[in-house]
Each structure stands twice: as C-alpha cells, then as structure tokens.
Enzyme design. Structure first.
Site, PDB file in Angstrom:
ATOM      1  N   HIS A  47      45.060  39.373  42.647  1.00 25.23           N
ATOM      2  CA  HIS A  47      44.095  38.257  42.065  1.00 25.23           C
ATOM      3  C   HIS A  47      45.171  37.324  41.484  1.00 25.23           C
ATOM      4  CE1 HIS A  47      40.616  41.181  41.560  1.00 25.23           C
ATOM      5  NE2 HIS A  47      40.341  40.230  42.483  1.00 25.23           N
ATOM      6  N   LYS A  85      24.783  44.241  38.766  1.00 20.64           N
ATOM      7  CA  LYS A  85      25.732  45.219  38.443  1.00 20.64           C
ATOM      8  C   LYS A  85      26.183  45.506  36.818  1.00 20.64           C
ATOM      9  CE  LYS A  85      28.589  44.352  42.790  1.00 20.64           C
ATOM     10  NZ  LYS A  85      29.704  43.785  43.315  1.00 20.64           N
ATOM     11  N   ARG A 120      42.693  40.301  52.193  1.00 17.15           N
ATOM     12  CA  ARG A 120      43.347  41.643  52.123  1.00 17.15           C
ATOM     13  C   ARG A 120      43.837  42.036  53.693  1.00 17.15           C
ATOM     14  NH1 ARG A 120      40.312  44.963  47.730  1.00 17.15           N
ATOM     15  NH2 ARG A 120      38.802  44.240  49.183  1.00 17.15           N
ATOM     16  N   SER A 158      39.741  46.153  42.878  1.00 15.98           N
ATOM     17  CA  SER A 158      39.309  46.344  41.374  1.00 15.98           C
ATOM     18  C   SER A 158      38.767  47.763  41.364  1.00 15.98           C
ATOM     19  CB  SER A 158      38.408  45.356  40.931  1.00 15.98           C
ATOM     20  OG  SER A 158      39.189  44.163  40.767  1.00 15.98           O
TER      21      SER A 158
END
Length: 165
Positions: free
Chosen positions: A18, A42, A91, A130
């Site tokens: 990030h 979440k 990614r 993460s």
C-alpha cells in the site's frame, strides 16, 4: 486545473505494498487522499482511529498526502469531493479481474468524468495482503519487511492488550 486523486481501502493494516502505491501515486498528482473505508459489515482487526493514525504517521513525509475516512459507495465519496482520479493497486491478474468490474461500475456512477488509474505493485510486495499480515502477526510470526515499523509497533501493542484480557 489541480489533479486530485483518492486511494481508498480498508488498510487493515497498511502494508508496504500500500505504501509503495501511495508514494508513487503522490508523485503523479497534485493531491492524494488516502481514504479509509468504513465497512460496517466487517469486523476490522485495527480500529478506524488506529488505521488513520498509522497512515498519517507513515505518510507524514509526503507533503501532498491527506488522510480521510468514509462509509458507503466509493463513487458517492468521489463525486462529493470532486476527485479527478481513483487509484487502484494491482498485485496479480486475479486482482485485475475484480478491479476492472468495480472500475467499470464506478465509471457509470461518477459524475465528473473521474478516471480509474491502475498501478502495478512493486514485485517485492506482490504477495502481500492485509489478511496475510493479520494472520501471521496473530499467530506470532514475523511480518518484518512487509509492514513499516510504526504499523508493526501498533499491531504488537494491540496483540499485547488482547493477550492481557
């Protein structure tokens, strides 16, 4: 015309991947807002305040970076703030498949012709997520080199507090 961009995510926690995207995007735009998404569905590992604090701390040396948070649709946040670009990090090709669908939907919702800009992650960070950082940290593994020292300190403090309960 001022070129403004937003890089939005949960950043739970902020990884070196990030941070790489933030540093590179900040060079491309006059102003970059790193916006922490509040997702009520979440349960985050780090609190909103902790995530905002981490981002402010590790980007303090980048003059044109601001930190904010929002809930709801990214498109609504973008329209409200008039960003000219939305930054998305990639990614792998699997990221692209998901991100292109989101970018195409958001393009329909943007009111000012906002562009989505995809930045490829530095290969050194392409495997980092993460979720992986949280799992390794919670299980006592080393995340050195995957997150910055300040983030590591905050995570260790949080884990110590939870162990003390």
């Amino acid at each position: 015309m001022k070129r403004t961009a937003v890089y939005a995510g949960s950043f739970d926690p902020l990884t070196n991947g990030h941070l790489d995207i933030i540093r590179r995007a900040a060079k491309m735009f006059d102003s970059l807002t790193v916006a922490v998404i509040v997702n009520v569905s979440k349960q985050p590992f780090l609190s909103l305040d902790e995530r905002v604090d981490i981002i402010k701390n590790v980007t303090a040396d980048i003059e044109n970076v601001n930190v904010d948070c929002f809930s709801g649709l990214l498109a609504d946040y973008v329209n409200k703030n008039g960003f000219s670009a939305v930054i998305r990090g990639l990614r792998a090709t699997s990221d692209f498949e998901n991100e292109i669908q989101m970018a195409q939907m958001n393009a329909r919702l943007y009111t000012e012709g906002t562009e989505t800009v995809f930045l490829m992650t530095d290969p050194r960070y392409s495997f980092i997520s993460s979720s992986m950082i949280k799992e390794v940290a919670v299980l006592g593994g080393s995340v050195s080199g995957l997150i910055d020292d300040y983030t590591s300190k905050i995570i260790k403090q949080k884990l110590c507090r939870e162990d003390a309960k």
